[in-house]
Design a protein around this motif. Structure first.
Motif, short mmCIF file in Angstrom:
data_model
loop_
_atom_site.label_atom_id
_atom_site.label_comp_id
_atom_site.label_asym_id
_atom_site.label_seq_id
_atom_site.Cartn_x
_atom_site.Cartn_y
_atom_site.Cartn_z
N ASP A 1 78.90 35.17 62.64
CA ASP A 1 78.66 35.60 64.02
C ASP A 1 79.53 36.83 64.33
N GLU B 1 79.78 41.46 72.82
CA GLU B 1 78.59 40.59 72.80
C GLU B 1 78.94 39.15 73.13
N ASP B 2 80.16 38.70 72.69
CA ASP B 2 80.38 37.25 72.59
C ASP B 2 81.54 36.74 73.45
N TRP C 1 78.04 27.50 63.91
CA TRP C 1 77.98 28.42 65.05
C TRP C 1 79.04 28.08 66.10
N HIS C 2 79.87 29.02 66.44
CA HIS C 2 80.93 28.90 67.45
C HIS C 2 81.89 27.75 67.14
ZN LIG Z 1 78.30 34.15 69.07
#
Ligand SMILES: [Zn+2]
Length: 319
Positions: free
Chosen positions: A144, A176-177, A288-289
């Protein structure tokens, strides 16, 4: 891999042997003949180098170091590179965020550009990690963040060795995150800003509307399968099908010509402005995350499939 791809592999190695022989005759280093193919191992080394910088959260040393590395990489290759700084209120803190999108330009002519994008920032926390101690730590962001950026950094090398027939822009999105779960307003700050401003200045992106944007996000999963993301399919169906049909023609089995999840990502601000944009993303990624989003969860072969597709679209532009 399909049988047609295996045949193509044998043919391309025969061509490579001829090129190597020709390069030896001409006194050109042999490596330059091989530079024409996208190398997953090379992209993987770019992924690992980013992770070695530590978290790339806007405002941190790791983020600044990566920004410098991207700019110096482009300059060392002789490619034009632009910093596009901007400011935004922090979505959750009483302070101003200083963010910077980066753009590397390559290719010939002044026709419509192909835009390729990836976010280079990483998330400040691992908020989906089941362990509360780990959830508070910053994300490593191998997949990511680093995966799409790694593909772009290797594509810059290929384009420097073999300038594309049409103009290409590599866009590194910032911010973005940063968003909290389910708060879409906190995400995609760099792409929102660029979608609002790309035609406001003389350079580097102003000009005719781009051929299309391809966003690369979470493209390094060892177990890679990329379906057709929902917003892309609904709002840029023709562009999305063009990209996936090219993948199929190349025998790239990680791409699945079937509808996938709908993911709010850096392509959405451009879709809202009527630009064709597709998000290449494998959202089926258990790490993810979480703290498990590390290089070991990624694979060179996955980066190579995505890179091979995009490199082919650069060399043989659609339309
Ligand atoms: Zn992300």
């Amino acid at each position: 891999m399909s049988s047609s791809a295996a045949t193509r592999g044998r043919r391309s190695s025969a061509v490579a042997a001829l090129l190597l022989a020709a390069a030896a005759l001409a006194g050109i280093p042999a490596g330059s003949a091989r530079a024409a193919e996208f190398d997953g191992a090379r992209a993987m080394s770019w992924l690992e180098r980013q992770c070695a910088l530590g978290p790339r959260i806007p405002g941190t040393a790791g983020h600044a170091a990566l920004q410098t590395a991207i700019v110096e990489h482009a300059r060392s290759l002789g490619l034009a590179v632009h910093r596009l700084p901007f400011e935004r209120p922090h979505p959750y803190e009483q302070r101003t965020l200083k963010l910077t999108n980066l753009v590397i330009l390559a290719g010939r002519g002044d026709g419509p550009r192909l835009w390729l994008g990836a976010h280079y920032d990483t998330r400040p926390f691992c908020d989906r990690d089941p362990d509360p101690a780990r959830a508070a730590r910053p994300l490593t962001g191998a997949n990511d963040g680093a995966s799409g950026t790694a593909v772009l950094l290797h594509l810059a090398e290929l384009m420097a060795a073999e300038p594309p027939p049409r103009p290409v822009a590599l866009i590194f999105f910032d911010g973005e995150d940063l968003g909290r779960a389910a708060d879409l307003d906190g995400f995609c700050l760099g792409s929102r800003w660029l979608a609002d401003h790309w035609n406001d200045f003389g350079a580097p992106l102003a000009g005719p509307q781009p051929v299309g944007l391809i966003v690369l996000d979470m493209v390094g999963d060892r177990d890679l399968a990329i379906p057709q993301e929902g917003y892309s399919l609904a709002l840029a169906g023709e562009w999305t099908r063009t990209v996936f049909e090219r993948a199929e023609s190349l025998g790239l089995t990680a791409f699945v010509q079937a509808p996938g999840p709908t993911v709010f990502d850096d392509h959405v601000p451009f879709l809202r402005r009527g630009l064709p944009a597709v998000d290449l993303i494998d959202f089926d990624y258990p790490a993810w995350h979480t703290a498990a989003d590390v290089p070991a969860a990624c694979a060179p072969a996955s980066l190579e499939q995505v890179g091979a597709l995009v490199w082919d679209l650069i060399r043989r532009p659609p339309g």
